[in-house]
Design an enzyme around this catalytic site. Structure first.
Site, PDB file in Angstrom:
ATOM      1  N   ILE A  60       0.840  -1.200   0.000  1.00 55.56           N
ATOM      2  CA  ILE A  60       0.000   0.000   0.000  1.00 55.56           C
ATOM      3  C   ILE A  60       0.877   1.253   0.000  1.00 55.56           C
ATOM      4  O   ILE A  60       1.967   1.256   0.574  1.00 55.56           O
ATOM      5  CB  ILE A  60      -0.963  -0.021   1.226  1.00 55.56           C
ATOM      6  CG1 ILE A  60      -2.122   0.949   1.056  1.00 55.56           C
ATOM      7  CG2 ILE A  60      -0.217   0.207   2.531  1.00 55.56           C
ATOM      8  CD1 ILE A  60      -3.272   0.692   2.032  1.00 55.56           C
ATOM      9  N   CYS A  61       0.422   2.297  -0.689  1.00 54.66           N
ATOM     10  CA  CYS A  61       1.057   3.622  -0.640  1.00 54.66           C
ATOM     11  C   CYS A  61      -0.072   4.636  -0.497  1.00 54.66           C
ATOM     12  O   CYS A  61      -1.127   4.310   0.027  1.00 54.66           O
ATOM     13  CB  CYS A  61       1.955   3.869  -1.856  1.00 54.66           C
ATOM     14  SG  CYS A  61       1.086   3.957  -3.428  1.00 54.66           S
ATOM     15  N   ARG A  62       0.107   5.848  -0.961  1.00 48.42           N
ATOM     16  CA  ARG A  62      -0.968   6.840  -0.818  1.00 48.42           C
ATOM     17  C   ARG A  62      -2.132   6.536  -1.744  1.00 48.42           C
ATOM     18  O   ARG A  62      -3.283   6.525  -1.331  1.00 48.42           O
ATOM     19  CB  ARG A  62      -0.445   8.258  -1.065  1.00 48.42           C
ATOM     20  CG  ARG A  62      -1.520   9.329  -0.830  1.00 48.42           C
ATOM     21  CD  ARG A  62      -1.004  10.739  -0.998  1.00 48.42           C
ATOM     22  NE  ARG A  62      -0.365  10.976  -2.266  1.00 48.42           N
ATOM     23  CZ  ARG A  62      -0.990  11.201  -3.417  1.00 48.42           C
ATOM     24  NH1 ARG A  62      -2.301  11.236  -3.455  1.00 48.42           N
ATOM     25  NH2 ARG A  62      -0.329  11.404  -4.531  1.00 48.42           N
TER      26      ARG A  62
END
Length: 109
Positions: A60-62
């Site tokens: 996951i990232c932004r």
């Protein structure tokens, strides 16, 4: 590239957050493992230690761009990895808890 929604993250998955330190400190999922994308290759061993035999890594990232790159790399290394569609923005939008480093309510930046 295998992609899943926030609601499809399994209990046994390692949730790998690849955002940078300032993003992490503002707010993250409490159970996530934090290895910034910029440090990922050097810190790869931390992830392999966290993944149980046959375990899946949900990256996951932004918003999903950086995590897609890391998930692809992990697949190339033979790990079961998926990209979390929409990233932490989707996580927060679904009402999932976001905390800061002190465990207080955080924000996605």
């Amino acid at each position: 590239m295998p992609t899943i929604g926030v609601g499809d993250i399994a209990d046994g998955d390692v949730l790998l957050d690849v955002r940078e330190a300032d993003e992490w400190e503002a707010g993250h999922a409490a159970a996530a493992l934090h290895i910034p994308m910029s440090e990922f290759v050097a810190r790869y061993g931390e992830l392999t230690e966290a993944v149980s035999e046959g375990g899946r890594v949900s990256v996951i990232c932004r918003s999903g761009g950086r995590s897609a790159q890391v998930a692809m790399y992990l697949l190339q290394q033979g790990l079961d990895a998926v990209n979390v569609d929409g990233g932490m923005a989707a996580w927060a939008a679904e009402g999932r808890p976001v905390v800061d480093d002190e465990g207080r309510p955080g924000a996605v930046v």
